[in-house]
Design an enzyme around this catalytic site. Structure first.
Site, PDB file in Angstrom:
ATOM      1  N   ASP A 195       0.856  -1.246  -0.048  1.00 24.91           N
ATOM      2  CA  ASP A 195      -0.272   0.060  -0.146  1.00 24.91           C
ATOM      3  C   ASP A 195       0.769   1.299  -0.145  1.00 24.91           C
ATOM      4  OD1 ASP A 195      -2.454   1.507  -0.121  1.00 24.91           O
ATOM      5  OD2 ASP A 195      -3.350   0.125   1.563  1.00 24.91           O
ATOM      6  N   ASP A 250      -9.702   3.562  -3.659  1.00 25.92           N
ATOM      7  CA  ASP A 250     -10.529   2.332  -3.339  1.00 25.92           C
ATOM      8  C   ASP A 250     -11.821   2.439  -3.800  1.00 25.92           C
ATOM      9  OD1 ASP A 250      -8.284   1.952  -1.771  1.00 25.92           O
ATOM     10  OD2 ASP A 250      -9.273   1.755  -0.068  1.00 25.92           O
TER      11      ASP A 250
END
Length: 692
Positions: A195, A250
């Site tokens: 990430d 996202d």
């Protein structure tokens, strides 16, 4: 994950950012079938410009390890559990068991991936990562051993920063790449999601290359998933760094989120291929925020885009419908096709999308996607999809699992938010398949309770051989009256002809407003073989006429609504989560008592029934966005844009918007993201009202 507005955590949320006599044709209601639509290509706002149908780039550098030659398939827990206590060793083992028990392994799913929150918040005295003993009492290696015993693979998560993305902020790998990669390899990890939080401003290419090199140094084959949200355009530089890279912020479990991400990822087709994939984020199928029709579109379009197929729902709680979607091997075959070519947009106009994917054996996959909130006929041709000229083509419907033939037209009336996917091939045996028969409506009908409404249905033969004993019927709820006012049967329907039927539909007086099922069933007998019956899902909207005077939009009955985050709110700002969690509508320091609070992208559809003349509102970004955010407000009447605000920012005062809606049966209030992503786009339709 980033800390977003009002500290609501988001996992990397940044840029979501288609031979009877003349007398018989007339008496049976038959007409010539219209040619395939020749709609000019035009982008559907909002979203990037659509690219022409091209093949993907084949000469990009890539990792030489032979991993991820097709897009990875598996599971990731984040979308269903996040950091809740239910994310633990037992859950992970249960998912692995279900991969076997439900046949998902046989369908191609192999990775069982842990996301954030698997570790303790601090490293040990030696700088090593420590699995949370409450969640994983036997450690990660034991979980990996269990997963491997099932013939599956294990994935894990960390961030290219000092902390991960959760609120707690578990240890990230920045500065610990070699040590962490060694631990992952020792635990038997097969997949790493890396990430982008708390990265301390270190250059993205440097951060991700350092971990690439650390993984390589372990000697263990580990698929490397770059999750930097598309911020640094990894499709331009990461094909020899990772095996896949996130192209967007996202996803959330909503139609608007899925749609926005689709539009951002589609133009990147030239950058995808074996060993290097565009990643538009995980699947939301089965999490409950969308309908099964929308989930089928989600799954279809991700497969067309050669996206990684990572299940994001808790399979221990999944419905049979969810498993049916996830286990569609015909659709999965498109995603896993050896050529590895991401689909491209052939046409897009008025919410009708034609998306085409070239397959390794020369076939074409054609997805007819309906973005709009009403059924639409979408059509193209085999030639336009890139197939050579032929007398006929085999047409396989990948959701009906049914073969037919067409002389070249590829078409379907696609339900609202639905997708029809065909695999089209030049098969010399095409005439042995039944003719493709297309059923459709001009609906959905808008029905005022107690008052008849009209609807027209069509059944068309796209093949070369006749369809015999053709019948069509509508199935309405109990107590409704359905009457055909023109023929609903035909003895034969030659190729290129259609049966058109008009209907009168009456809902009983007192029927509550809302959507009601109104499926259309068409049946026919091919020249050889059993009778074919097709059912097209349909909907009738029972609507309430607007009251005379100047009713507020928040007090009227809505037909449909969709919102970027959380539900649309009445008379408050949007709170992004549950209904009723907003604040007073405030724009430029002015508080408004009435209006709609939304978050881009958003749509609200209202029924005006031709009884209203004017819509007006004062629009802007709610002050709670702290001067950030931008959005554009649009008013659509009967499918045409009749007013707009232009782009407004969080520093602008409320702007008046007035629209002439005379004669309109429906009005849509649309908010787009202003072209820069949806962060902080809390948008208010203040004082939104009609003159009726």
């Amino acid at each position: 994950m980033r800390v977003h507005f009002r500290t609501i955590p988001r996992r990397g949320h940044s840029r979501i950012v288609g031979a009877l006599s003349t007398a018989l044709l007339c008496t049976a209601g038959l007409t010539a079938l219209p040619a395939a639509a020749a709609t000019p290509t035009a982008p559907t706002p909002p979203g990037p410009a659509h690219t022409a149908h091209t093949t993907g780039t084949t000469d990009a550098p890539r990792l030489p390890d032979g991993l991820a030659t097709t897009p990875p398939m598996g599971f990731n827990n984040w979308n269903s559990t996040q950091c809740r206590a239910e994310f633990n060793e037992d859950m992970v083992k249960g998912i692995a068991d279900l991969f076997i028990d439900k046949g998902l392994k046989d369908a191609g799913y192999e990775y069982v991936n842990l996301d954030d929150c698997w570790a303790l918040p601090e490293r040990d005295a030696n700088g090593k990562l420590v699995p949370d003993p409450q969640r994983f009492p036997h450690g990660i290696k034991a979980v990996g051993d269990y997963v491997h015993s099932k013939g599956l693979k294990l994935g894990i998560y960390t961030s290219a920063g000092t902390k991960t993305c959760s609120d707690v902020g578990f240890p990230g790998a920045l500065g610990h790449e070699a040590s962490d990669a060694r631990q992952f390899a020792d635990w038997g990890v097969d997949y790493l999601k890396y990430d982008n939080c708390n990265n301390q401003g270190v250059d993205a290419k440097q951060r991700y290359r350092t971990m690439r090199d650390a993984l390589k140094a372990t000697g263990r084959p580990i698929v490397y998933s770059i999750c930097e949200w598309g911020e640094n355009e990894p499709w331009e530089w990461a094909s020899d760094v990772g095996h896949l890279w996130r192209t967007t912020g996202d996803i959330s479990d909503s139609w608007s989120s899925m749609l926005g991400i689709l539009k951002q990822n589609l133009p990147l087709a030239p950058h995808a291929g074996p060993g290097h994939w565009n990643d538009p984020d995980m699947l939301e199928v089965g999490n409950g925020g969308m309908t099964d029709t929308e989930y089928r579109s989600h799954f279809s379009l991700w497969s067309m885009m050669s996206a990684p197929l990572l299940i994001g729902s808790d399979l221990r709680k999944a419905t049979p419908q969810t498993f049916e979607i996830l286990d569609n091997k015909d659709v999965i075959a498109l995603d896993q096709d050896a050529a590895g070519k991401q689909a491209t947009v052939l046409e897009s106009a008025s919410g009708r999308w034609t998306v085409v994917k070239e397959l390794a054996n020369g076939d074409r996959a054609v997805a007819l996607f309906n973005e709009s909130d009403q059924p639409q006929r979408i059509a193209t041709t085999a030639a336009a999809a890139g197939l050579p000229q032929a007398d006929g083509y085999r047409l396989r419907d990948l959701w009906q699992h049914r073969d037919s033939h067409t002389t070249g037209t590829i078409a379907a009336t696609v339900p609202a938010h639905g997708t029809t996917v065909y695999r089209v091939s030049t098969d010399r045996r095409w005439a042995t398949y039944p003719p493709a028969v297309e059923a459709g409506t001009d609906g959905p009908p808008l029905v005022e309770a107690g008052t008849p409404a009209g609807l027209r249905t069509t059944v068309g033969n796209l093949g070369a051989t006749p369809a015999k004993d053709v019948t069509v019927a509508l199935q309405a709820p109990r107590g409704w009256r359905i009457q055909a006012t023109s023929p609903s049967k035909a003895r034969a329907l030659p190729g290129g002809r259609q049966l058109g039927t008009t209907w009168q539909i009456t809902a009983p007086a007192g029927t509550a407003a809302g959507s009601y099922p109104l499926p259309l069933t068409a049946g026919y007998r091919p020249p050889a073989g059993a009778r074919v019956v097709t059912t097209l899902p349909g909907t009738a909207h029972v609507v309430v006429p607007p009251p005379a005077g100047t009713p507020y939009a928040s007090a009227m009955s809505w037909m449909t609504s969709s919102n970027g985050w959380g539900p649309v709110e009445k008379d408050t700002s949007v709170g992004e989560r549950e209904a009723g969690d907003g604040r007073p509508l405030t724009v430029g320091g002015t508080v408004f008592a009435k209006g709609l609070g939304v978050h881009a992208p958003s749509e609200v559809t209202l029924y005006t029934g031709g009884r209203c003349r004017v819509f007006d509102a004062r629009v802007g970004i709610d002050d709670e966005s702290g001067g950030k955010g931008s959005a554009a407000f649009e008013v659509w009447a009967n499918g045409k844009r009749v007013a707009g605000s232009g782009t407004l920012t969080g520093t602008d005062a409320a702007r008046p918007v007035t629209a002439d809606i005379s004669g309109a049966r429906t009005v849509r209030l649309v908010v787009t993201d202003g072209g820069d992503g949806v962060d902080h786009d809390h948008a208010d339709w203040s004082d939104a009202k009609f003159t009726c």
